[in-house]
Design a protein around this motif. Structure first.
Motif, PDB file in Angstrom:
ATOM      1  N   VAL A   1     154.480  59.864   9.585  1.00  0.00           N
ATOM      2  CA  VAL A   1     155.887  59.967   9.978  1.00  0.00           C
ATOM      3  C   VAL A   1     156.576  58.706   9.473  1.00  0.00           C
ATOM      4  N   ARG A   2     157.693  58.892   8.760  1.00  0.00           N
ATOM      5  CA  ARG A   2     158.400  57.756   8.190  1.00  0.00           C
ATOM      6  C   ARG A   2     159.839  57.733   8.703  1.00  0.00           C
ATOM      7  N   GLY A   3     160.345  56.542   8.967  1.00  0.00           N
ATOM      8  CA  GLY A   3     161.702  56.355   9.450  1.00  0.00           C
ATOM      9  C   GLY A   3     161.912  54.883   9.723  1.00  0.00           C
ATOM     10  N   CYS A   4     162.992  54.577  10.399  1.00  0.00           N
ATOM     11  CA  CYS A   4     163.267  53.195  10.787  1.00  0.00           C
ATOM     12  C   CYS A   4     162.428  52.857  12.017  1.00  0.00           C
ATOM     13  N   ASP A   5     161.744  51.701  11.989  1.00  0.00           N
ATOM     14  CA  ASP A   5     160.875  51.347  13.113  1.00  0.00           C
ATOM     15  C   ASP A   5     161.541  50.383  14.089  1.00  0.00           C
TER      16      ASP A   5
ATOM     17  N   VAL B   1     156.827  55.568  14.376  1.00  0.00           N
ATOM     18  CA  VAL B   1     156.853  55.582  12.919  1.00  0.00           C
ATOM     19  C   VAL B   1     155.534  55.023  12.410  1.00  0.00           C
ATOM     20  N   ASP B   2     154.889  55.745  11.500  1.00  0.00           N
ATOM     21  CA  ASP B   2     153.632  55.284  10.914  1.00  0.00           C
ATOM     22  C   ASP B   2     153.861  54.381   9.708  1.00  0.00           C
ATOM     23  N   ALA B   3     154.867  54.700   8.911  1.00  0.00           N
ATOM     24  CA  ALA B   3     155.157  53.944   7.684  1.00  0.00           C
ATOM     25  C   ALA B   3     156.664  53.729   7.629  1.00  0.00           C
ATOM     26  N   PRO B   4     157.133  52.519   7.930  1.00  0.00           N
ATOM     27  CA  PRO B   4     158.579  52.283   8.020  1.00  0.00           C
ATOM     28  C   PRO B   4     159.306  52.501   6.696  1.00  0.00           C
ATOM     29  N   LEU B   5     160.550  52.910   6.804  1.00  0.00           N
ATOM     30  CA  LEU B   5     161.474  52.979   5.678  1.00  0.00           C
ATOM     31  C   LEU B   5     162.605  52.000   5.948  1.00  0.00           C
ATOM     32  N   ALA B   6     162.999  51.268   4.924  1.00  0.00           N
ATOM     33  CA  ALA B   6     164.084  50.296   5.044  1.00  0.00           C
ATOM     34  C   ALA B   6     165.216  50.679   4.110  1.00  0.00           C
ATOM     35  N   ASP B   7     166.371  50.114   4.357  1.00  0.00           N
ATOM     36  CA  ASP B   7     167.539  50.360   3.524  1.00  0.00           C
ATOM     37  C   ASP B   7     167.202  50.080   2.054  1.00  0.00           C
ATOM     38  N   GLY B   8     167.516  51.044   1.189  1.00  0.00           N
ATOM     39  CA  GLY B   8     167.270  50.871  -0.235  1.00  0.00           C
ATOM     40  C   GLY B   8     165.939  51.392  -0.720  1.00  0.00           C
ATOM     41  N   ASP B   9     165.024  51.741   0.186  1.00  0.00           N
ATOM     42  CA  ASP B   9     163.749  52.319  -0.240  1.00  0.00           C
ATOM     43  C   ASP B   9     163.997  53.648  -0.957  1.00  0.00           C
ATOM     44  N   VAL B  10     163.209  53.900  -1.994  1.00  0.00           N
ATOM     45  CA  VAL B  10     163.383  55.089  -2.818  1.00  0.00           C
ATOM     46  C   VAL B  10     162.081  55.881  -2.852  1.00  0.00           C
ATOM     47  N   LEU B  11     162.199  57.204  -2.702  1.00  0.00           N
ATOM     48  CA  LEU B  11     161.056  58.107  -2.794  1.00  0.00           C
ATOM     49  C   LEU B  11     161.221  58.970  -4.039  1.00  0.00           C
ATOM     50  N   ASP B  12     160.174  59.028  -4.863  1.00  0.00           N
ATOM     51  CA  ASP B  12     160.167  59.856  -6.070  1.00  0.00           C
ATOM     52  C   ASP B  12     159.535  61.189  -5.711  1.00  0.00           C
ATOM     53  N   LEU B  13     160.351  62.243  -5.670  1.00  0.00           N
ATOM     54  CA  LEU B  13     159.902  63.551  -5.216  1.00  0.00           C
ATOM     55  C   LEU B  13     160.061  64.581  -6.326  1.00  0.00           C
ATOM     56  N   GLY B  14     159.469  64.299  -7.458  1.00  0.00           N
ATOM     57  CA  GLY B  14     159.581  65.197  -8.595  1.00  0.00           C
ATOM     58  C   GLY B  14     160.969  65.141  -9.186  1.00  0.00           C
ATOM     59  N   ALA B  15     161.686  66.239  -9.104  1.00  0.00           N
ATOM     60  CA  ALA B  15     163.036  66.301  -9.670  1.00  0.00           C
ATOM     61  C   ALA B  15     164.082  65.683  -8.756  1.00  0.00           C
ATOM     62  N   VAL B  16     163.665  65.165  -7.611  1.00  0.00           N
ATOM     63  CA  VAL B  16     164.604  64.578  -6.647  1.00  0.00           C
ATOM     64  C   VAL B  16     164.234  63.121  -6.398  1.00  0.00           C
ATOM     65  N   THR B  17     165.221  62.241  -6.541  1.00  0.00           N
ATOM     66  CA  THR B  17     165.056  60.834  -6.166  1.00  0.00           C
ATOM     67  C   THR B  17     165.814  60.628  -4.862  1.00  0.00           C
ATOM     68  N   LEU B  18     165.100  60.258  -3.811  1.00  0.00           N
ATOM     69  CA  LEU B  18     165.688  60.163  -2.473  1.00  0.00           C
ATOM     70  C   LEU B  18     165.783  58.702  -2.056  1.00  0.00           C
ATOM     71  N   GLU B  19     167.016  58.248  -1.829  1.00  0.00           N
ATOM     72  CA  GLU B  19     167.273  56.856  -1.460  1.00  0.00           C
ATOM     73  C   GLU B  19     167.556  56.747   0.032  1.00  0.00           C
ATOM     74  N   THR B  20     166.956  55.751   0.669  1.00  0.00           N
ATOM     75  CA  THR B  20     167.163  55.500   2.095  1.00  0.00           C
ATOM     76  C   THR B  20     168.405  54.635   2.302  1.00  0.00           C
ATOM     77  N   VAL B  21     169.270  55.049   3.225  1.00  0.00           N
ATOM     78  CA  VAL B  21     170.503  54.318   3.523  1.00  0.00           C
ATOM     79  C   VAL B  21     170.555  54.090   5.040  1.00  0.00           C
ATOM     80  N   HIS B  22     170.488  52.829   5.465  1.00  0.00           N
ATOM     81  CA  HIS B  22     170.555  52.523   6.896  1.00  0.00           C
ATOM     82  C   HIS B  22     172.001  52.650   7.359  1.00  0.00           C
ATOM     83  N   THR B  23     172.237  53.535   8.321  1.00  0.00           N
ATOM     84  CA  THR B  23     173.596  53.814   8.802  1.00  0.00           C
ATOM     85  C   THR B  23     173.642  53.738  10.330  1.00  0.00           C
TER      86      THR B  23
END
Length: 273
Positions: free
Chosen positions: A90-94, A107-129
């Motif tokens: 489970v990933r998210g803000c810790d 959360v098992d693996a934290p995500l921080a602002d600006g982290d990017v996940l490469d998901l094949g044809a989709v690039t997913l950027e994390t935005v802390h809001t």
């Protein structure tokens, strides 16, 4: 229960609505399957076998993580069991919340602002809001210029800001940040896809400014309480939501206090000096 059919809302992004409709969730929590392989599932929503299996079945490739926008149970309810079933984190803000609404969430693996996940044809950027909640994240699908907004933006209803973890000042700062991003569409945590993001975000700011002015006017009439202001501003509100409305007014009052325009005396509020 028959599972909701997956809907393609952008290339590499599928939406399924969780079976948890209600006064606070509208038609239900939107869950998203993102990527072409690997994939992630965003906000599984509820601990419901049929819904969780439908999410897994909809993924076009291997699922590498379960993502959560924030730790409210209508978004996290199925996260831990789904992650355990798939053997993924489970990933998210810790960030630890002052008032956790889902004490079982972690959360098992934290995500921080600006982290990017490469998901094949989709690039997913994390935005802390932060704003709706201090730990809130949005996810920006760069290629489609689509914002997975969680509860920072909702379709046709006002986002609730609940102190102490919710902050009106933080919320407006987050909206301003989103206004500066190249967003072509918004996929909210509840409700339909929003295809006029600039107008949607501008409407949110205008609405909050109008409410703030109304709260400021109420203080000008003399010391009062958040509950009394809420009764004045929301005279026809469903009685089940009166407490929530008072807390929403309190969020505005706290913002005014931060700006020196209000002061608190116990349960009462007055205009600042």
């Amino acid at each position: 229960m028959t599972p909701a059919a997956p809907e393609t809302i952008a290339p590499g992004v599928l939406r399924l609505t969780a079976p948890n409709p209600g006064p606070m969730t509208g038609p239900g929590t939107n869950s998203y399957v993102v990527g072409t392989g690997p994939c992630v599932i965003v906000d599984p929503g509820v601990d419901d076998d049929t819904h969780l299996e439908a999410l897994v079945a909809a993924a076009p490739g291997a699922i590498e993580a379960v993502l959560v926008t924030h730790a409210h149970p209508d978004h996290t309810g199925g996260a831990r069991r789904l992650a355990a079933r798939l053997g993924v984190p489970v990933r998210g803000c810790d960030l630890a919340l002052a008032q956790p609404y889902d004490p079982d969430h972690r959360v098992d693996a934290p995500l921080a602002d600006g982290d990017v996940l490469d998901l094949g044809a989709v690039t997913l950027e994390t935005v802390h809001t932060p704003g709706h909640a201090a730990d809130h994240l949005c996810f920006f699908a760069r290629e489609a210029r689509l914002l997975l907004a969680g509860d920072t933006v909702m379709a046709d209803v006002t986002v609730v800001i609940l102190p102490p973890d919710g902050s009106m000042s933080d919320y407006l700062a987050s909206i301003a940040r989103l206004q500066a991003m190249p967003i072509d569409a918004i996929a909210p945590g509840h409700g339909r896809r929003l295809d006029e993001p600039a107008a949607t975000l501008a409407h949110i700011v205008a609405h909050r400014e109008q409410r703030e002015a109304q709260v400021r006017d109420a203080l000008a009439a003399g010391p009062t309480t958040a509950r009394a202001i809420a009764a004045r501003l929301y005279p026809d509100l469903d009685p089940r939501l009166t407490g929530m409305a008072a807390t929403q007014v309190e969020a505005h009052l706290i913002r005014l206090a931060e700006n020196g325009e209000a002061a608190r005396d116990g349960e009462s509020w007055r205009a600042g000096n």
